[in-house]
Motif scaffolding. Sequence first.
Motif, PDB file in Angstrom:
ATOM      1  N   GLY A   1       3.496   1.422  -1.746  1.00 50.09           N
ATOM      2  CA  GLY A   1       4.064   1.498  -3.081  1.00 50.09           C
ATOM      3  C   GLY A   1       5.299   0.661  -3.319  1.00 50.09           C
ATOM      4  O   GLY A   1       5.925   0.762  -4.378  1.00 50.09           O
TER       5      GLY A   1
ATOM      6  N   GLU B   1       0.828  -1.211   0.000  1.00 53.13           N
ATOM      7  CA  GLU B   1       0.000   0.000   0.000  1.00 53.13           C
ATOM      8  C   GLU B   1       0.860   1.258   0.000  1.00 53.13           C
ATOM      9  O   GLU B   1       0.420   2.307  -0.473  1.00 53.13           O
ATOM     10  CB  GLU B   1      -0.933  -0.012   1.211  1.00 53.13           C
ATOM     11  CG  GLU B   1      -2.059  -1.032   1.088  1.00 53.13           C
ATOM     12  CD  GLU B   1      -2.908  -1.142   2.342  1.00 53.13           C
ATOM     13  OE1 GLU B   1      -4.046  -1.644   2.244  1.00 53.13           O
ATOM     14  OE2 GLU B   1      -2.424  -0.730   3.416  1.00 53.13           O
TER      15      GLU B   1
ATOM     16  N   ALA C   1      -2.906   3.756  -4.007  1.00 50.74           N
ATOM     17  CA  ALA C   1      -2.450   4.976  -4.698  1.00 50.74           C
ATOM     18  C   ALA C   1      -3.636   5.845  -5.089  1.00 50.74           C
ATOM     19  O   ALA C   1      -3.589   7.074  -4.954  1.00 50.74           O
ATOM     20  CB  ALA C   1      -1.634   4.595  -5.928  1.00 50.74           C
ATOM     21  N   ALA C   2      -4.717   5.196  -5.552  1.00 50.79           N
ATOM     22  CA  ALA C   2      -5.914   5.953  -5.937  1.00 50.79           C
ATOM     23  C   ALA C   2      -6.544   6.632  -4.726  1.00 50.79           C
ATOM     24  O   ALA C   2      -7.002   7.780  -4.812  1.00 50.79           O
ATOM     25  CB  ALA C   2      -6.920   5.013  -6.601  1.00 50.79           C
TER      26      ALA C   2
ATOM     27  N   ARG D   1      -1.790  -2.245  -4.458  1.00 54.89           N
ATOM     28  CA  ARG D   1      -0.955  -1.049  -4.588  1.00 54.89           C
ATOM     29  C   ARG D   1      -1.682   0.043  -5.357  1.00 54.89           C
ATOM     30  O   ARG D   1      -1.649   1.216  -4.971  1.00 54.89           O
ATOM     31  CB  ARG D   1       0.355  -1.415  -5.276  1.00 54.89           C
ATOM     32  CG  ARG D   1       1.428  -0.342  -5.146  1.00 54.89           C
ATOM     33  CD  ARG D   1       2.781  -0.869  -5.563  1.00 54.89           C
ATOM     34  NE  ARG D   1       2.813  -1.225  -6.975  1.00 54.89           N
ATOM     35  CZ  ARG D   1       3.841  -1.818  -7.570  1.00 54.89           C
ATOM     36  NH1 ARG D   1       4.913  -2.145  -6.849  1.00 54.89           N
ATOM     37  NH2 ARG D   1       3.821  -2.106  -8.855  1.00 54.89           N
ATOM     38  N   LYS D   2      -2.376  -0.329  -6.435  1.00 58.73           N
ATOM     39  CA  LYS D   2      -3.102   0.664  -7.228  1.00 58.73           C
ATOM     40  C   LYS D   2      -4.266   1.259  -6.446  1.00 58.73           C
ATOM     41  O   LYS D   2      -4.525   2.467  -6.524  1.00 58.73           O
ATOM     42  CB  LYS D   2      -3.607   0.022  -8.523  1.00 58.73           C
ATOM     43  CG  LYS D   2      -2.514  -0.238  -9.552  1.00 58.73           C
ATOM     44  CD  LYS D   2      -3.093  -0.824 -10.831  1.00 58.73           C
ATOM     45  CE  LYS D   2      -2.004  -1.000 -11.894  1.00 58.73           C
ATOM     46  NZ  LYS D   2      -2.551  -1.596 -13.149  1.00 58.73           N
ATOM     47  N   ALA D   3      -4.974   0.420  -5.678  1.00 62.47           N
ATOM     48  CA  ALA D   3      -6.108   0.915  -4.892  1.00 62.47           C
ATOM     49  C   ALA D   3      -5.639   1.908  -3.840  1.00 62.47           C
ATOM     50  O   ALA D   3      -6.286   2.942  -3.603  1.00 62.47           O
ATOM     51  CB  ALA D   3      -6.840  -0.253  -4.236  1.00 62.47           C
TER      52      ALA D   3
ATOM     53  N   GLN E   1      -7.228  -9.973  -3.552  1.00 61.20           N
ATOM     54  CA  GLN E   1      -6.663  -9.026  -4.497  1.00 61.20           C
ATOM     55  C   GLN E   1      -5.209  -9.377  -4.754  1.00 61.20           C
ATOM     56  O   GLN E   1      -4.530  -9.891  -3.859  1.00 61.20           O
ATOM     57  CB  GLN E   1      -6.720  -7.592  -3.963  1.00 61.20           C
ATOM     58  CG  GLN E   1      -8.096  -6.996  -3.815  1.00 61.20           C
ATOM     59  CD  GLN E   1      -8.013  -5.590  -3.244  1.00 61.20           C
ATOM     60  OE1 GLN E   1      -7.620  -5.409  -2.095  1.00 61.20           O
ATOM     61  NE2 GLN E   1      -8.365  -4.590  -4.038  1.00 61.20           N
TER      62      GLN E   1
ATOM     63  N   ILE F   1      -0.559  -6.073  -7.079  1.00 62.90           N
ATOM     64  CA  ILE F   1      -0.672  -4.905  -7.951  1.00 62.90           C
ATOM     65  C   ILE F   1      -1.997  -4.184  -7.708  1.00 62.90           C
ATOM     66  O   ILE F   1      -2.049  -2.942  -7.658  1.00 62.90           O
ATOM     67  CB  ILE F   1      -0.546  -5.314  -9.426  1.00 62.90           C
ATOM     68  CG1 ILE F   1       0.821  -5.971  -9.687  1.00 62.90           C
ATOM     69  CG2 ILE F   1      -0.741  -4.106 -10.329  1.00 62.90           C
ATOM     70  CD1 ILE F   1       1.999  -5.086  -9.368  1.00 62.90           C
ATOM     71  N   GLN F   2      -3.073  -4.951  -7.543  1.00 70.03           N
ATOM     72  CA  GLN F   2      -4.373  -4.338  -7.286  1.00 70.03           C
ATOM     73  C   GLN F   2      -4.381  -3.592  -5.954  1.00 70.03           C
ATOM     74  O   GLN F   2      -4.945  -2.500  -5.845  1.00 70.03           O
ATOM     75  CB  GLN F   2      -5.463  -5.413  -7.295  1.00 70.03           C
ATOM     76  CG  GLN F   2      -5.761  -5.967  -8.679  1.00 70.03           C
ATOM     77  CD  GLN F   2      -6.683  -7.175  -8.637  1.00 70.03           C
ATOM     78  OE1 GLN F   2      -6.686  -7.947  -7.669  1.00 70.03           O
ATOM     79  NE2 GLN F   2      -7.478  -7.342  -9.693  1.00 70.03           N
TER      80      GLN F   2
ATOM     81  N   ARG G   1       7.722  -2.363  -4.349  1.00 67.47           N
ATOM     82  CA  ARG G   1       7.650  -3.318  -5.454  1.00 67.47           C
ATOM     83  C   ARG G   1       7.448  -4.734  -4.912  1.00 67.47           C
ATOM     84  O   ARG G   1       7.931  -5.086  -3.830  1.00 67.47           O
ATOM     85  CB  ARG G   1       8.917  -3.250  -6.302  1.00 67.47           C
ATOM     86  CG  ARG G   1       9.151  -1.881  -6.935  1.00 67.47           C
ATOM     87  CD  ARG G   1      10.403  -1.871  -7.781  1.00 67.47           C
ATOM     88  NE  ARG G   1      10.264  -2.752  -8.939  1.00 67.47           N
ATOM     89  CZ  ARG G   1       9.661  -2.419 -10.073  1.00 67.47           C
ATOM     90  NH1 ARG G   1       9.123  -1.216 -10.212  1.00 67.47           N
ATOM     91  NH2 ARG G   1       9.588  -3.259 -11.081  1.00 67.47           N
TER      92      ARG G   1
ATOM     93  N   ASP H   1      -4.477   9.640  -3.779  1.00 65.11           N
ATOM     94  CA  ASP H   1      -4.706  10.743  -4.698  1.00 65.11           C
ATOM     95  C   ASP H   1      -6.027  11.456  -4.389  1.00 65.11           C
ATOM     96  O   ASP H   1      -6.133  12.668  -4.510  1.00 65.11           O
ATOM     97  CB  ASP H   1      -4.734  10.229  -6.139  1.00 65.11           C
ATOM     98  CG  ASP H   1      -3.361   9.813  -6.638  1.00 65.11           C
ATOM     99  OD1 ASP H   1      -2.359  10.234  -6.012  1.00 65.11           O
ATOM    100  OD2 ASP H   1      -3.282   9.047  -7.623  1.00 65.11           O
TER     101      ASP H   1
END
Length: 255
Positions: free
Chosen positions: A208, A206, A246-247, A242-244, A236, A239-240, A210, A250
């Motif tokens: 970010g 979460e 990041a969103a 980490r993207k969630a 999940q 990658i999912q 790798r 934001d």
Amino acid sequence: MDRLSALMSRFTLSVRSCAIEEANFVIIAEARNSRPAYLIYSAGEELGLLEPDKSAVLLSARVTWGGPQNPLLAALPDEVRQDLTNDLEMQAIVDLLLAEQTAARCGSASVLNRLGEVLLVRLMRRQIEQGEMQVGLLGGLADSRLSRAIVAIHHQPGHDWRVDLLAQEAGLSVSRFAELFRRSVGTTPLAYLRRWRLTLARQDLERGDRVQRVANRYCYGSPEALSRAVSQEYGQTPIQIRKAAAAQNDAFPVS
């Protein structure tokens, strides 16, 4: 080693004043005067016990502490009630907290958060010292032998732990250690280790990090092995996750 610090450092603790209806942490006055008598903390979503005299509530607050991923919260009963009348140190902290809340000086929210954290740490410590917990993490930490193995897991989650190595930490035979761990904590040593690693792995993802780096950090043989374990646990992929995260960051940036 400290039984709580390594675990607690992984979860952000927040204590903020709120309406009684939203509270899961309250300080109650004695019936005959306004002195603090006891505090109540609920690991659940709300306190269902404030139906009596709300005027006796000196402080109502909302505590957040990592949610269901925090094994300390999962180990607590639905309600923890601490008597303050014979605990001078706890009374002193409560008095400071109440004075800070009343004065509403600059930075009071930060001070309330810190003092609330101190109270919660002491509450956790008392639960361990009393050794009255049912099956769960605090029950394991209350056992001086098991606590050495549990703290070793918390401090070194990336170590290549085996049951025999953890038994050595506890100073017990493998069979006795495995039996006592399961009876006290409610799961096997390696199952607890696996869950702790996945909790930390999710936090790192979460933030970010790798997938390869997280897999290496927590003793997974490959990114694919970590991905399978994370997917099974959380539904999940890394990658999912980490993207969630990041969103969300934001959408709600830290000021």
